[in-house]
Structure formats: C-alpha cells, structure tokens
Design a protein around this motif. Structure first.
Motif, short mmCIF file in Angstrom:
data_model
loop_
_atom_site.label_atom_id
_atom_site.label_comp_id
_atom_site.label_asym_id
_atom_site.label_seq_id
_atom_site.Cartn_x
_atom_site.Cartn_y
_atom_site.Cartn_z
N LYS A 234 1.80 2.63 -7.12
CA LYS A 234 1.24 1.94 -8.29
C LYS A 234 0.17 2.78 -8.98
O LYS A 234 0.22 2.99 -10.19
CB LYS A 234 0.64 0.59 -7.86
N THR A 235 -0.78 3.23 -8.19
CA THR A 235 -1.88 4.02 -8.77
C THR A 235 -1.36 5.33 -9.35
O THR A 235 -1.79 5.77 -10.42
CB THR A 235 -2.97 4.29 -7.71
N THR A 236 -0.40 5.93 -8.67
CA THR A 236 0.20 7.17 -9.17
C THR A 236 0.82 6.93 -10.55
O THR A 236 0.60 7.71 -11.48
CB THR A 236 1.27 7.68 -8.19
N GLN B 170 -8.85 1.95 -9.53
CA GLN B 170 -8.94 1.18 -8.29
C GLN B 170 -10.25 1.44 -7.56
O GLN B 170 -10.89 0.52 -7.07
CB GLN B 170 -7.75 1.57 -7.42
N ASN C 144 0.84 -1.20 0.00
CA ASN C 144 0.00 0.00 0.00
C ASN C 144 0.87 1.25 0.00
O ASN C 144 1.85 1.32 0.73
CB ASN C 144 -0.89 0.06 1.25
N GLY C 145 0.50 2.19 -0.86
CA GLY C 145 1.23 3.46 -0.90
C GLY C 145 2.54 3.41 -1.64
O GLY C 145 3.32 4.36 -1.61
N1 LIG Z 1 -3.59 13.17 -4.61
C1 LIG Z 1 -2.59 12.93 -3.75
N2 LIG Z 1 -2.05 13.91 -3.04
C2 LIG Z 1 -1.03 13.67 -2.19
N3 LIG Z 1 -0.47 12.48 -1.99
C3 LIG Z 1 -0.97 11.44 -2.69
C4 LIG Z 1 -2.05 11.61 -3.60
N4 LIG Z 1 -2.34 10.41 -4.14
C5 LIG Z 1 -1.47 9.54 -3.59
N5 LIG Z 1 -0.66 10.15 -2.71
C6 LIG Z 1 0.42 9.50 -1.94
O1 LIG Z 1 1.35 8.95 -2.85
C7 LIG Z 1 1.79 7.68 -2.38
C8 LIG Z 1 1.51 6.61 -3.42
O2 LIG Z 1 0.12 6.41 -3.52
P1 LIG Z 1 -0.53 5.42 -4.56
O3 LIG Z 1 -1.99 5.60 -4.49
O4 LIG Z 1 0.12 5.61 -5.88
O5 LIG Z 1 -0.13 4.00 -3.95
P2 LIG Z 1 -0.55 2.54 -4.39
O6 LIG Z 1 0.69 1.80 -4.67
O7 LIG Z 1 -1.55 2.60 -5.48
O8 LIG Z 1 -1.21 2.01 -3.05
P3 LIG Z 1 -2.43 0.99 -2.84
O9 LIG Z 1 -1.90 -0.39 -2.96
O10 LIG Z 1 -2.88 1.30 -1.45
O11 LIG Z 1 -3.48 1.30 -3.85
C9 LIG Z 1 1.08 7.44 -1.05
O12 LIG Z 1 1.97 7.80 -0.03
C10 LIG Z 1 -0.08 8.37 -1.10
O13 LIG Z 1 -0.42 8.80 0.19
#
Ligand SMILES: Nc1ncnc2c1ncn2[C@@H]1O[C@H](COP(=O)(O)OP(=O)(O)OP(=O)(O)O)[C@@H](O)[C@H]1O
Ligand SMILES: [Mg+2]
Lengths: 308, 253
Positions: free
Chosen positions: A44-46, A85, A40-41
């Motif tokens: 990936k989504t970014t 997601q 988590n975090g």
């Molecule tokens: N809009 C935003 N503004 C500020 N920080 C963000 C934003 N979106 C994501 N983050 C931060 O960027 C980091 C990466 O987030 P991301 O959503 O890409 O993770 P992830 O790998 O998709 O996680 P998960 O498995 O929980 O979906 C995290 O620390 C998150 O808190």
C-alpha cells in the motif's frame, strides 16, 4: 468523466530484489473516497509513494489529473497532498513554520488566512508557535495533515491516518475527510480498521502480496460477498431437522435450540416467508429471531485467506 | 521555476540559522582570536613579513577561508542530511520542485550564513591587525563564490552520508588538511620546489591565493587562474548535484 488518477501496469521491485507491486492497474474516480486495504507489507505505502514521486516505479505509467507523474511532474505533484504513514516531523521547528514551508514547496504564494483556517479546523491554532517536539503524538499527526492541506490539493493520500489515534480524533478525522470530499477533493486512504473503510469509502480496493485482488464499489462488495444469517430461537429443542424442511439450507445449533438459515450470498433472494410458513406447518414454534450480516472484516479475511 | 518553493525553503533554513546564530558566531570569533594569539604572536615574532605584508595581516585571508570552507560544508551538509535522517525529506521529494530549485534554496541559505560568518571573522581580525583591502569587490566575489561552491560540496556530502560519522568524515579528513596545507599560514613560495609543485594540486591554494590578492595585491598563483579554478570547482559540484537528482541517488528507492 476521466479518472483523476490512472495507474497502468505499475510494478515495483526494490533494489534488494523485493517485489512490492506486480502489474497494478487502477483508476481512481474524481471526488471519491477510495480505501486501499491489505495486510502488512502488501504494498500500500509503496503504491502511494510511487504516485507521490517518492519511490521510482520499475514499470508502468501513472497520470494524475491528466499529467504524467514523471514527464509532467510539476503539474501532477501540485495537485497531490500526502499524509505519510510514519510520523516524521522536524522536532525543533514550530507548527507555523513547517506548515508554511509546505505551502511554499508546492508552489503556492503565502496565504496566512488559509493556514490559519487549516490550523483552526485541526484544533492546532493555539499551538501554532509551539515547537513540534512539544506536541502529543495525535497532535503531530494533525500537523502532518495540516501540511498536506496547506497547499489545497485536489487529491489527498492518507496513509493510515488513524493509526494510533484515539476515538475522538478518529471521529474528527472522518468528519474532516467527509468535509474535504464534499468540497471536491478526491481521497485515497489506507487503513487496517475495516470499520473505517466501511464507514467512509465509496470504493474499496484490496491489495495482497503486491497484487490488486479486488476493486469494487463498497455496497456492491457488501452485496456480492456479504452473507446474511437468520437465527431462529426455538421454544423447544429439536432432535433433528424435519424432512419437510430439507429443501432449506438449515443447520441446527449444537445445543439444538437454534435453527440457522444462511442466505444472501452472491445476492440470492431468500424465501424467508415460505420458510416461516413451512416451520409453522411442521409444528415448530419460534420464540425469537435475529439476523446478522457479515462485516467487511469477515469479507476481507475471507478474501486474503483464499489467495495462496 | 517554482520561486515560491525556493523562497519557502530559504526562509525556513534561515530561521534555523537565526535560532543558532549566536552559537555560530561564538566559534569563529573565538577561533580567530586564538589563531592570532598563537600564530600571529608566536610565529609572527619569527616571520615578520611575507611579501611585504605583516605576518598577522598575511594570515587573515587564509583564516577567513578556513572558516568559510568548514562552515559552508557543515551548514549545507547538515541542512539536507537532517531531513533525510528524520524522514521529512518525503515532502521535498513529493513537491513540484526541480533539483536546481532545491539546490538553489539549500545552498543559498547555507552560503548566506557562511558569508555572514566570514564577514564576522574579518571584523574580528580587524581588531588585531590593520589591513588594507585593495579590491573589496573582488574580495566579496571570492567570498561569495567560495561559499556557494563549498556549500554545494557540503550538500553533496549531506546526501552521500548515511550516518553522522560520514557527515563529519570529509570535513575532518579532507578539508581541514587541505586548508592548512593550502597556504593559509604561509606563502607556497616558502616551500621547497617539489612540495610547491605538489601543493599546486590542492584546490584550496587557488582559493586562498585569489582571496589574498583581493586584500594585498599579492598572490601565489595568477588571479585569473584562481578565479578560473574557483569556477571549475563550482561547475564540478553543480554537475555532481544534478547527477544525484537525475538518478535519485540515495534519495529515492
Ligand atoms: N525501501 C524499501 N526497500 C526494500 N523493500 C521495501 C522498502 N519499502 C518497502 N519494502 C518492502 O516492500 C513490501 C511492501 O511494503 P509497503 O510498505 O508498501 O507495505 P504496506 O502495505 O504499506 O504495509 P503496512 O500495512 O505494514 O504499512 C514489504 O515487503 C516491504 O518490506
Ligand atoms: Mg504502509
């Protein structure tokens, strides 16, 4: 063949100062299923959101099918479908209206026959006139998939497609993904179910704290990092490992009734035949044996733990 | 140009309008009737004519404008705020559409609804008073231009607002007072000189004045100035919208 997606030196720091991605370079091959794993975090989504144009990158360039996603965004985005997601749907719209909207948005002329096929494939056809709010969560996820497929993308991003989905739907989804791949679609998926990556992916990337720490063909990854274990159940407990067997990496189980032989790390070839022969010579009687392989899960947990 | 996208958004938005059309019609019909009862009869019995036009007829263009402004702003602001609020905006941001296309579709749909409601208000008013429309084409032109301009303004509000309160704030705090003070119910010639000069800073004055001219041939300010000002507002809103999309303001992180 040129990669279908080419990411170089991509970085993202959000407005709040959070650095979500650091210097990511990654090529996605045409027609493959690429699984992106990470806790988590991890970012990936970014990463996916940047490729799709939802989040603006802080640095780096991305080409989708040869088109710069910023300068040539129309050509790039036309080719990309996204199932995000989060379940985000307009509750009061009908399935039919929302899926047709998606097709139009991506610049495709109306094609009711195709939409019908997509809805039928996803078992949504008899709910086409329903308001989305009346559907179950799993069905809503299928609506989101239908929206992404409505414009026949060549590249499909599935951000945790099977989160909160029952076993049957997960199976259906895997089948759909395989089917799409067979028709030439490149698929990038993220998942927390390692089983899923193991089952589906051609290649696997692991991302942790915004850094891509590994990209590998799945079989190579399994070979490289996978461990095998041979467990020998002994006819009689053994006090200690005889000196004659000291050359083998053997351990004795705590109850002294099993001998464990670890092998296969980093592709090393084991000498199981020789070991068995030496056991006989030492007068040790084996009544049963079994082997275990480490799963992707073990590999993954090991990898993440290794990075500080 | 991604015409398929413009068409798809427009159809989608108009379907939403159609679903809610009945309740959208009830409100302007009812409020127009009420205005006639209250302003037309109560005040009309004291002020019989303004510039040679019966008071009842005089207030019709202002009433239509009042409805047009509030409707345009609320339709367009809601149209874009809602997808942001529920998250479905992701799809528009990831689609191969330009700012101009998005705005054309959303503003087009919102303005269409406003024009329809404006004409319904006009029809309702026609039940109460007899009124000529000397320049019907200009009347339509002002109707459409104003709808587009304020739909665009509403679109900007829908992007700027990050909660429902802010979504209501501008219409309530700015637009309604400006409309009431913009000569909907009186000619600005009736005001003391100082107030008349201050009123000329109110953009709504120009819209109402030009619109009223298309009905009765009388106006507070020159028609050319009215038209020019309407176009200036249009251009200003357009520039604002383009800036929003260029910078990703409140849309992208
Ligand atoms: N809009 C935003 N503004 C500020 N920080 C963000 C934003 N979106 C994501 N983050 C931060 O960027 C980091 C990466 O987030 P991301 O959503 O890409 O993770 P992830 O790998 O998709 O996680 P998960 O498995 O929980 O979906 C995290 O620390 C998150 O808190
Ligand atoms: Mg995520």
């Amino acid at each position: 063949m040129s990669p279908i997606i080419s990411i170089s030196h991509l970085a993202k720091t959000y407005a709040g100062g959070k650095t979500a991605l650091r210097d990511i370079s990654l090529d996605i091959r045409r027609g493959e299923i690429f699984a992106l794993l990470g806790p988590n975090g991890a970012g990936k989504t970014t990463l996916i959101s940047i490729v799709c144009g939802i989040v603006t990158p802080s640095a780096g360039t991305i080409f989708a099918d040869g088109h710069d996603i910023v300068r040539d965004y129309r050509a790039a985005r036309e080719r990309i479908g996204l199932v995000p997601q989060e379940l985000t749907v307009e509750a009061f719209e009908t399935v039919w209206a929302t899926v047709n909207l998606s097709r139009g948005l991506f610049g495709k002329p109306p094609n009711p026959a195709l939409i019908e096929k997509v809805l039928r494939d996803l078992s949504l056809w008899d709910r086409k006139a329903s308001q989305i709010r009346t559907l179950s969560g799993g069905m809503k996820r299928r609506v989101m998939i239908a929206k992404a497929l409505s414009h026949e993308p060549r590249i499909l991003f599935l951000d945790e497609p099977t989160a909160g989905v029952d076993v049957e739907l997960r199976r259906d989804m895997w089948q759909l993904v395989r089917h799409l791949r067979a028709s030439g679609t490149t698929i990038i998926l993220t998942t927390h179910y390692l089983e899923e990556a193991e089952e589906m992916a051609d290649r696997i990337g692991v991302i942790d704290k915004g850094e891509l720490i590994l990209v590998e063909d799945k079989p190579a990854l399994m070979r490289k990092l996978g461990k095998k274990r041979l467990t020998l159940a002994l006819a009689a407990p053994l006090a200690q490992i005889p000196a004659a067997l000291a050359a083998y990496p053997l351990t004795l189980s705590p109850n002294k009734e099993e001998l464990i032989y670890a092998y296969g790390e980093n592709g090393a070839r084991p000498g199981i035949g020789a070991l068995l022969a030496d056991l006989v010579k030492a007068g040790i009687v084996v009544k049963d044996l079994r082997t275990d392989e480490s799963s992707l899960e073990d590999i993954f947990v090991g990898l993440i733990r290794r990075t500080p | 140009m991604n015409f398929h996208a413009i068409r798809a958004i427009y159809i989608y938005e108009m379907a939403r309008t159609r679903r809610t059309l009945l309740q959208s019609i009830v409100s302007p019909v009812l409020s127009t009737s009420l205005y006639f009862v209250v302003f037309g009869s109560a005040i009309g019995s004291r002020i019989s004519h303004v510039g040679g036009v019966s008071y009842g007829a005089f207030i019709v263009p202002g009433l239509i404008m009042l409805g047009l402004l509030t409707q345009s702003i609320s339709n367009a602001s809601f149209g874009i705020f809602f997808p942001r609020f529920v998250g479905t905006i992701y799809e528009i941001l990831s689609a191969p559409v330009s700012a101009v296309e998005i705005v054309t579709a959303y503003v087009g749909a919102a303005a269409t609804k406003s024009v329809i409601l404006g004409l319904i208000t006009l029809a309702t008013a026609a039940i109460f008073v007899r009124m000529p429309i000397i320049h019907p084409l200009w009347m339509l032109a002002f109707l459409v231009l104003t709808s587009i301009t304020f739909s665009m303004f509403g679109f900007v509000i829908g992007i700027w607002a990050n909660n429902f309160e802010k979504l209501q704030l501008i219409p309530l705090l700015v637009v309604t007072p400006l409309t009431f003070l913009g000569g909907s119910f009186y000619s600005i010639d009736m005001l003391p000189p100082l107030w008349r000069d201050i009123t000329l800073f109110n953009p709504v004055v120009y819209l109402i004045s030009g619109f009223r001219w298309s009905f009765y041939g009388i106006s507070d300010v020159g028609v050319a100035i009215s038209l020019g000002m309407t176009l200036v507002f249009l251009a200003a809103c357009l520039a604002l919208v383009i800036w929003i999309f260029r910078t990703g303001y409140r849309l992208k992180t």
